[in-house]
Design an enzyme around this catalytic site. Structure first.
Site, mmCIF file in Angstrom:
data_model
loop_
_atom_site.group_PDB
_atom_site.id
_atom_site.type_symbol
_atom_site.label_atom_id
_atom_site.label_comp_id
_atom_site.label_asym_id
_atom_site.label_seq_id
_atom_site.Cartn_x
_atom_site.Cartn_y
_atom_site.Cartn_z
ATOM 1 N N LEU A 43 -59.284 -59.196 2.855
ATOM 2 C CA LEU A 43 -58.130 -60.090 2.701
ATOM 3 C C LEU A 43 -56.892 -59.336 2.250
ATOM 4 O O LEU A 43 -55.788 -59.606 2.724
ATOM 5 C CB LEU A 43 -58.473 -61.207 1.717
ATOM 6 C CG LEU A 43 -59.294 -62.319 2.357
ATOM 7 C CD1 LEU A 43 -59.711 -63.346 1.326
ATOM 8 C CD2 LEU A 43 -58.513 -62.989 3.484
ATOM 9 N N ALA A 44 -57.065 -58.365 1.351
ATOM 10 C CA ALA A 44 -55.891 -57.627 0.879
ATOM 11 C C ALA A 44 -55.351 -56.743 2.007
ATOM 12 O O ALA A 44 -54.177 -56.850 2.387
ATOM 13 C CB ALA A 44 -56.255 -56.789 -0.345
ATOM 14 N N GLY A 45 -56.198 -55.868 2.548
ATOM 15 C CA GLY A 45 -55.743 -54.935 3.578
ATOM 16 C C GLY A 45 -55.346 -55.636 4.868
ATOM 17 O O GLY A 45 -54.360 -55.256 5.517
ATOM 18 N N ARG A 337 -66.335 -67.048 -16.866
ATOM 19 C CA ARG A 337 -67.589 -66.414 -16.458
ATOM 20 C C ARG A 337 -68.190 -65.513 -17.541
ATOM 21 O O ARG A 337 -69.409 -65.479 -17.703
ATOM 22 C CB ARG A 337 -67.335 -65.584 -15.205
ATOM 23 C CG ARG A 337 -66.999 -66.469 -14.053
ATOM 24 C CD ARG A 337 -66.560 -65.707 -12.839
ATOM 25 N NE ARG A 337 -66.289 -66.677 -11.778
ATOM 26 C CZ ARG A 337 -65.887 -66.360 -10.572
ATOM 27 N NH1 ARG A 337 -65.688 -65.095 -10.248
ATOM 28 N NH2 ARG A 337 -65.675 -67.282 -9.665
ATOM 29 N N HIS A 429 -70.588 -58.841 -10.232
ATOM 30 C CA HIS A 429 -69.940 -59.609 -9.170
ATOM 31 C C HIS A 429 -68.586 -59.049 -8.749
ATOM 32 O O HIS A 429 -68.211 -59.117 -7.581
ATOM 33 C CB HIS A 429 -69.767 -61.037 -9.676
ATOM 34 C CG HIS A 429 -69.089 -61.947 -8.720
ATOM 35 N ND1 HIS A 429 -69.631 -62.260 -7.502
ATOM 36 C CD2 HIS A 429 -67.908 -62.606 -8.784
ATOM 37 C CE1 HIS A 429 -68.821 -63.085 -6.863
ATOM 38 N NE2 HIS A 429 -67.757 -63.296 -7.604
ATOM 39 N N GLU A 453 -58.831 -55.961 -4.712
ATOM 40 C CA GLU A 453 -59.804 -55.601 -5.756
ATOM 41 C C GLU A 453 -59.771 -54.103 -6.054
ATOM 42 O O GLU A 453 -60.227 -53.666 -7.117
ATOM 43 C CB GLU A 453 -61.216 -56.057 -5.336
ATOM 44 C CG GLU A 453 -62.186 -56.048 -6.493
ATOM 45 C CD GLU A 453 -63.549 -56.644 -6.181
ATOM 46 O OE1 GLU A 453 -63.673 -57.425 -5.225
ATOM 47 O OE2 GLU A 453 -64.508 -56.316 -6.911
ATOM 48 N N LEU A 469 -59.054 -63.884 -4.568
ATOM 49 C CA LEU A 469 -58.491 -64.139 -3.235
ATOM 50 C C LEU A 469 -56.982 -64.311 -3.361
ATOM 51 O O LEU A 469 -56.200 -63.810 -2.551
ATOM 52 C CB LEU A 469 -59.126 -65.395 -2.633
ATOM 53 C CG LEU A 469 -60.644 -65.386 -2.462
ATOM 54 C CD1 LEU A 469 -61.113 -66.663 -1.763
ATOM 55 C CD2 LEU A 469 -61.108 -64.175 -1.657
HETATM 56 C C1 LIG Z 1 -70.340 -63.394 -3.157
HETATM 57 C C2 LIG Z 1 -68.909 -63.377 -3.580
HETATM 58 C C3 LIG Z 1 -68.174 -64.541 -3.619
HETATM 59 C C4 LIG Z 1 -66.851 -64.533 -4.015
HETATM 60 N N1 LIG Z 1 -66.149 -65.698 -4.052
HETATM 61 C C5 LIG Z 1 -64.858 -65.685 -4.433
HETATM 62 C C6 LIG Z 1 -64.093 -66.891 -4.463
HETATM 63 O O1 LIG Z 1 -64.601 -67.975 -4.152
HETATM 64 N N2 LIG Z 1 -62.805 -66.811 -4.838
HETATM 65 C C7 LIG Z 1 -62.205 -65.642 -5.197
HETATM 66 O O2 LIG Z 1 -61.027 -65.636 -5.522
HETATM 67 N N3 LIG Z 1 -62.901 -64.487 -5.144
HETATM 68 C C8 LIG Z 1 -64.199 -64.474 -4.778
HETATM 69 N N4 LIG Z 1 -64.904 -63.302 -4.749
HETATM 70 C C9 LIG Z 1 -64.185 -62.047 -4.942
HETATM 71 C C10 LIG Z 1 -63.424 -61.690 -3.670
HETATM 72 O O3 LIG Z 1 -64.185 -62.069 -2.540
HETATM 73 C C11 LIG Z 1 -63.108 -60.210 -3.543
HETATM 74 O O4 LIG Z 1 -62.587 -59.734 -4.729
HETATM 75 C C12 LIG Z 1 -62.074 -59.993 -2.451
HETATM 76 O O5 LIG Z 1 -62.481 -60.606 -1.246
HETATM 77 C C13 LIG Z 1 -61.838 -58.515 -2.230
HETATM 78 O O6 LIG Z 1 -60.968 -58.383 -1.149
HETATM 79 P P1 LIG Z 1 -60.378 -56.980 -0.765
HETATM 80 O O7 LIG Z 1 -59.582 -57.177 0.471
HETATM 81 O O8 LIG Z 1 -59.729 -56.368 -1.934
HETATM 82 O O9 LIG Z 1 -61.678 -56.073 -0.446
HETATM 83 P P2 LIG Z 1 -62.861 -56.244 0.626
HETATM 84 O O10 LIG Z 1 -62.924 -57.600 1.228
HETATM 85 O O11 LIG Z 1 -64.068 -55.708 -0.052
HETATM 86 O O12 LIG Z 1 -62.448 -55.273 1.788
HETATM 87 C C14 LIG Z 1 -62.546 -53.895 1.651
HETATM 88 C C15 LIG Z 1 -62.117 -53.269 2.956
HETATM 89 O O13 LIG Z 1 -62.009 -51.877 2.755
HETATM 90 C C16 LIG Z 1 -62.701 -51.172 3.762
HETATM 91 N N5 LIG Z 1 -63.100 -49.907 3.165
HETATM 92 C C17 LIG Z 1 -63.645 -49.667 1.954
HETATM 93 N N6 LIG Z 1 -63.795 -48.355 1.763
HETATM 94 C C18 LIG Z 1 -63.324 -47.740 2.872
HETATM 95 C C19 LIG Z 1 -63.215 -46.391 3.270
HETATM 96 N N7 LIG Z 1 -63.579 -45.395 2.477
HETATM 97 N N8 LIG Z 1 -62.711 -46.129 4.502
HETATM 98 C C20 LIG Z 1 -62.318 -47.141 5.331
HETATM 99 N N9 LIG Z 1 -62.382 -48.437 4.994
HETATM 100 C C21 LIG Z 1 -62.887 -48.725 3.776
HETATM 101 C C22 LIG Z 1 -63.818 -52.102 4.178
HETATM 102 O O14 LIG Z 1 -64.233 -51.764 5.470
HETATM 103 C C23 LIG Z 1 -63.102 -53.457 4.095
HETATM 104 O O15 LIG Z 1 -62.373 -53.664 5.276
HETATM 105 C C24 LIG Z 1 -66.239 -63.315 -4.377
HETATM 106 C C25 LIG Z 1 -66.978 -62.140 -4.360
HETATM 107 C C26 LIG Z 1 -68.314 -62.175 -3.998
HETATM 108 C C27 LIG Z 1 -69.109 -60.920 -4.083
#
Ligand SMILES: Cc1cc2nc3c(=O)[nH]c(=O)nc-3n(C[C@H](O)[C@H](O)[C@H](O)COP(=O)(O)OP(=O)(O)OC[C@H]3O[C@@H](n4cnc5c(N)ncnc54)[C@H](O)[C@@H]3O)c2cc1C
Length: 665
Positions: A43-45, A337, A429, A453, A469
């Site tokens: 979601l972030a990227g 939590r 988590h 994150e 999110l």
């Molecule tokens: C089961 C579960 C339920 C959740 N429910 C909620 C909720 O209801 N509400 C809420 O606010 N939060 C929730 N969270 C937390 C939330 O989902 C995450 O914090 C958030 O989605 C992280 O998003 P992000 O884009 O930062 O990272 P991610 O979605 O983890 O994406 C990481 C990206 O980085 C890429 N990547 C990583 N390392 C590399 C690398 N070295 N080279 C290339 N690509 C790489 C991956 O391929 C991926 O595309 C939940 C978490 C879990 C575990």
């Protein structure tokens, strides 16, 4: 290097607006000559790739999965916060800001959190405009539910699949730009180093996970949206592939790593069932809206339930201890939590656990089913005394709210949660720690940004539910697109960044050498053997409760395990093929360094706050005891080995919120 968080001057509520109005812009014609690398398309990227591309920059986006749609973000279940006040229950930007700072145990930056609360409302509008289908109420308006640590309903949701729906929105926004040629998407590419040229982040080294090819990619700025590092514990609710490698490699190149010990342990997960497991499952926090958490009052009843001699449904109400409602009457089952997790651990440590390992508490929907059933019978003019009818009607309502979560539980545990209470226990988590960033989301390396994150930014020592999110999408859609422009405005005449330079060569050689080490090592034990052992040290000594003695032991044990890993790890296959064991080896190598820094950070922090509970620092009734001297962000500078890392402190100043004892009673 002194830390400069670059928080704009002026009143809190004006900072972001004034900042946006005063930072430099890049004109549309110049944007076409600027390349931005986005690593990670969760979601972030994903949002951070779509928006700059829409603005006109050339974006190169990377993820290690076969599609951005498989980012860990897709797992998010419960919802996303926004201060819309649709319920008219007193919500406001200030209240969301206040709840988040308090929820984080007064260990986050006021200015960042206020900005997050401000843009939260835009996120919902943006997503709805993209076609994301949040739940709606009877009248067709967007619905809300409550999450822990707050007294209003501000959580928007799409059944138990909020992350999936939001990710589809971000992914379609990205796809539009892929179609326009403004985003070049590199699936199945893992970033293994960041390249610094003239003190600025100018590129990355990746490995094509299908062919094994090592590639150089250049850009005028690099953004890490690479997620959290909860898998340092081996068992967590994170996706199996989630890892710290990108963030850790950046750390080794000069990006400070902040608050590594701040980990969120979620109270509502399916308990560990044995040593064979590689993954834990979250039961969404949304369930605490209606589920009541309890254990038996008497030890003999707990024993009988553990041994399956007594059914929980046969235990009378007055023999049950609804311990959250008892200890925290104001917030009840919806305490944050960290508070809920510790309270469950405390009961289980005292012997009141309800499964065969003694590490589980009940989450019970019986009262909710009756409450909803009676309401429905009343609404429909049916017999409110008919128990069987009440059960049928009540279960229907519960199913409509949480059906997919109940189904998931039944599939995993093989028990019907409509008939018998669920069993839950806390599990790792989310990680609040991450790459240190300033107000502009820039790391200590110019031109290197971290979002979602992967950074440490907004949650302090504890993340409230539904705020990750919000933060990831705030960073990607609404913050980074502005702040990165300010930085890139200096690059309008730079031209393309060449990759045939000594800096790229050196970084590539380093990556290749590590890969060759793993392939040629021919040790005796698989990667998972070491990862599991690391996880056990982390959980036992750096988990829900920590103390000086065990943290010191953990530091030694992790360091020794790392040494053993490099000597003994066995990676089968070759480097120039699809080799999942090789990819894992690199990730676990980084976890083994991060784990040690994590323990070191936890040791230095002689206080309890949020997700960091030091046993030496607790009140007589077992609550976390914060200490004023620790009102800072710890930002660690890499100095060769985790044991040598140097601590820098960013003082946290609270001018708009009174730092009080954190109470949910
Ligand atoms: C089961 C579960 C339920 C959740 N429910 C909620 C909720 O209801 N509400 C809420 O606010 N939060 C929730 N969270 C937390 C939330 O989902 C995450 O914090 C958030 O989605 C992280 O998003 P992000 O884009 O930062 O990272 P991610 O979605 O983890 O994406 C990481 C990206 O980085 C890429 N990547 C990583 N390392 C590399 C690398 N070295 N080279 C290339 N690509 C790489 C991956 O391929 C991926 O595309 C939940 C978490 C879990 C575990």
């Amino acid at each position: 290097m002194a830390l400069d968080s670059k928080i704009p001057e002026g009143p809190l509520e004006d900072k972001w607006t004034k900042h946006k109005n005063s930072i430099n812009l890049v004109n549309p014609a110049n944007k076409r000559h600027i390349d931005v690398i986005i690593v990670g398309t969760g979601l972030a990227g994903g949002s951070a790739a779509a928006t700059p591309a829409e603005l006109g920059y050339n974006v190169k986006a990377f993820c290690f999965q076969d599609s951005p749609r498989r980012a860990h973000s897709i797992a998010a279940q419960g919802g996303i916060n926004a201060a819309k006040n649709y319920q008219g229950d007193g919500d406001s930007t200030y209240r969301l800001f206040y709840d988040t700072v308090k929820g984080g145990d007064y260990r986050s930056r006021e200015a960042n959190v206020h900005r997050l609360a401000e843009v939260s409302t835009n996120i919902i509008d943006q997503c709805v405009a993209q076609g994301v289908p949040p739940a709606r109420d009877y009248g067709g308006l967007l619905d809300n539910r409550s999450f822990g640590g707050v007294l209003v309903s501000r959580t928007f949701y799409a059944k138990g699949q909020t992350g999936q729906q939001l990710l589809l929105g971000a992914y379609s926004a990205m796809n539009r730009q892929i179609g326009r040629g403004k985003i070049k998407m590199y699936n199945r590419h893992e970033m293994l180093d960041v390249v610094i040229v003239g003190g600025k982040a100018r590129g990355i080294i990746t490995r094509n996970l299908v062919t094994g090819e090592i590639e150089r990619h250049s850009g005028h700025a690099v953004v890490l949206g690479t997620g959290g590092y909860g898998n340092v514990f081996y068992l967590s609710t994170n996706a199996m592939g989630s890892n710290v490698t990108a963030a850790w490699k950046a750390h080794k190149r000069g990006a400070y790593f902040a608050n590594p010990c701040y980990t969120q342990i979620h109270p509502t997960c399916i308990p560990v069932s044995g040593d064979h497991q590689s993954k834990l499952t979250l039961m969404s926090e949304s369930l605490r809206n209606d589920g009541r958490i309890w254990v038996p009052k008497k030890l003999e009843d707990a024993k009988a339930i553990q041994n399956r001699e007594l059914k929980p449904t046969d235990l009378p109400e007055d023999q049950r201890d609804y311990f959250l409602e008892r200890r925290y009457p104001a917030f009840g089952n919806l305490v944050p939590r960290d508070v809920a997790s510790r309270a469950a651990k405390e009961r289980c440590d005292e012997g009141f656990g309800v499964n065969k390992t003694g590490e589980a508490v009940f989450l019970d929907f019986a009262s909710a089913i009756i409450r909803y059933g009676k309401e429905q019978a009343h609404v429909k003019g049916l017999n409110e005394e008919d128990d069987s009818l009440i059960q049928t009607l009540g279960k229907k309502v519960v199913k409509s709210k949480y059906g997919n979560l109940f189904q998931m539980y039944e599939k995993i545990v093989d028990e019907n949660p409509y008939e018998t209470p669920m069993m839950i226990y806390p599990a790792v988590h989310y990680t609040m720690g991450g790459v240190w960033v300033d107000y502009n989301l820039q790391t200590t390396i110019p031109g290197l940004y971290a979002i979602g994150e992967a950074n440490f930014s907004d949650h302090g020592a504890n993340r409230l539910g539904a705020s990750a999110l919000m933060q990831g999408l705030a960073d990607g859609y609404f913050v980074l697109p502005y702040t990165i422009g300010n930085y890139l405005s200096d690059d309008i005449r730079t031209g393309p960044i060449p990759t045939d330079t000594v800096e790229f060569e050196e970084a590539e050689a380093k990556v290749t050498s590590e890969i060759n080490h793993f392939i040629n090592n021919k040790g005796t034990k698989p990667v998972d053997y070491f990862h599991k052992r690391l996880g056990k040290i982390m959980w036992n000594k750096c988990g829900m409760a920590r103390n000086e003695k065990e943290l010191k032991e953990a530091i030694k044990e992790i360091s020794a395990l790392r040494e053993e890993f490099y000597k003994e790890v066995l990676v089968p296959g070759t480097a120039d093929e699809f080799n999942e064991e090789l990819a894992k080896a690199g990730r676990v190598a980084d976890f083994l360094e991060l784990g040690e820094l994590f323990a070191k950070d936890a040791l230095v922090r002689e206080e309890s706050a949020g997700g960091h509970f030091r046993e030496e620092y607790q009140t007589p009734d077992g609550e976390a005891q914060r200490r004023k001297e620790f009102q800072f962000v710890s930002a660690w500078e890499y100095k060769g080995e985790p044991k040598d890392a140097e601590l820098h402190k960013e003082a946290l100043v609270y001018e708009n919120i009174e730092v009080k004892e954190r109470s949910y009673k």
